[in-house]
Design a protein around this motif. Structure first.
Motif, mmCIF file in Angstrom:
data_model
loop_
_atom_site.group_PDB
_atom_site.id
_atom_site.type_symbol
_atom_site.label_atom_id
_atom_site.label_comp_id
_atom_site.label_asym_id
_atom_site.label_seq_id
_atom_site.Cartn_x
_atom_site.Cartn_y
_atom_site.Cartn_z
ATOM 1 N N GLU A 77 -39.547 1.432 -2.722
ATOM 2 C CA GLU A 77 -38.139 1.811 -3.333
ATOM 3 C C GLU A 77 -37.377 1.271 -1.858
ATOM 4 O O GLU A 77 -36.292 0.489 -2.093
ATOM 5 C CB GLU A 77 -38.058 3.003 -3.494
ATOM 6 N N LYS A 78 -37.590 1.768 -0.923
ATOM 7 C CA LYS A 78 -36.825 1.553 0.447
ATOM 8 C C LYS A 78 -36.888 -0.065 0.668
ATOM 9 O O LYS A 78 -35.916 -0.454 1.135
ATOM 10 C CB LYS A 78 -37.290 2.311 1.577
ATOM 11 N N GLU A 80 -36.989 -2.502 -1.414
ATOM 12 C CA GLU A 80 -36.018 -3.120 -2.041
ATOM 13 C C GLU A 80 -34.671 -2.981 -1.788
ATOM 14 O O GLU A 80 -33.879 -3.818 -1.526
ATOM 15 C CB GLU A 80 -35.991 -2.464 -3.659
ATOM 16 N N GLN A 81 -34.330 -1.689 -1.231
ATOM 17 C CA GLN A 81 -33.035 -1.505 -0.578
ATOM 18 C C GLN A 81 -32.829 -2.291 0.394
ATOM 19 O O GLN A 81 -31.567 -2.972 0.644
ATOM 20 C CB GLN A 81 -32.831 0.133 -0.146
ATOM 21 N N SER A 84 -32.102 -5.734 -0.322
ATOM 22 C CA SER A 84 -30.707 -6.015 -0.850
ATOM 23 C C SER A 84 -29.556 -5.963 0.480
ATOM 24 O O SER A 84 -28.717 -6.761 0.285
ATOM 25 C CB SER A 84 -30.607 -4.990 -1.827
ATOM 26 N N GLU A 102 -25.534 -0.005 7.712
ATOM 27 C CA GLU A 102 -26.293 -0.212 6.606
ATOM 28 C C GLU A 102 -27.690 0.794 6.713
ATOM 29 O O GLU A 102 -27.818 1.575 5.679
ATOM 30 C CB GLU A 102 -26.775 -1.506 6.201
ATOM 31 N N LEU A 106 -28.781 3.799 4.302
ATOM 32 C CA LEU A 106 -29.917 3.625 3.852
ATOM 33 C C LEU A 106 -30.635 5.184 4.113
ATOM 34 O O LEU A 106 -31.268 5.960 3.495
ATOM 35 C CB LEU A 106 -31.083 2.649 4.445
ATOM 36 N N SER A 109 -29.570 7.989 1.986
ATOM 37 C CA SER A 109 -29.900 8.009 0.716
ATOM 38 C C SER A 109 -31.322 8.386 0.703
ATOM 39 O O SER A 109 -31.956 8.791 -0.141
ATOM 40 C CB SER A 109 -29.745 6.527 0.167
ATOM 41 N N SER A 110 -32.233 8.433 1.813
ATOM 42 C CA SER A 110 -33.565 8.636 1.765
ATOM 43 C C SER A 110 -33.769 10.088 1.468
ATOM 44 O O SER A 110 -34.628 10.667 0.922
ATOM 45 C CB SER A 110 -34.445 8.354 3.061
ATOM 46 N N SER A 113 -34.314 10.985 -2.133
ATOM 47 C CA SER A 113 -35.645 10.328 -2.993
ATOM 48 C C SER A 113 -35.950 11.684 -3.670
ATOM 49 O O SER A 113 -36.219 12.489 -3.097
ATOM 50 C CB SER A 113 -36.477 9.839 -1.852
#
Length: 116
Positions: A77-78, A80-81, A84, A102, A106, A109-110, A113
């Motif tokens: 998942e990370k 992919e982030q 991006s 960024e 990130l 947002s972890s 999860s």
């Protein structure tokens, strides 16, 4: 150059070689450490040398099959982030300050999860 190199390890032998048997040959750059600091502090993923060895000895028993499966899911998942973010930076030709911002986003947002 084109920025830092990233490696994706997919075989058990490669993972063992880099993360256990020859970790001292794969030191992290200052930029990598700074980005990882936001997410991991001075834990095993963000240190090298003797401190890494100490952390590794302490955490070895934690790596059960379920833990590794969960870690693989979160890592995907990370990844992919991060992909991006890198695409966005490449499109806008933004520099290091933006990349650090960024990383902060990130890492924040972890904490949201899903848990094991």
């Amino acid at each position: 150059g084109f920025g830092p190199a990233f490696y994706i390890l997919i075989t058990e032998d490669a993972i063992r070689h880099i993360l256990r048997d020859n970790a001292s040959n794969y030191v992290k750059s200052d930029t990598t450490k700074e980005c990882l600091q936001e997410m991991f502090g001075d834990g095993i993923l963000n240190v090298d040398g003797d401190l890494w060895k100490k952390h590794r000895m302490i955490t070895t028993s934690l790596f059960t099959k379920d833990f590794v499966r969960y870690g693989a899911k979160v890592t995907a998942e990370k990844a992919e982030q991060v992909s991006s973010i890198l695409d966005k930076l490449a499109e806008t030709n933004e520099k290091e300050d933006s990349a650090k911002e960024e990383c902060k986003l990130l890492s924040s947002s972890s904490s949201s999860s899903s848990s094991m």
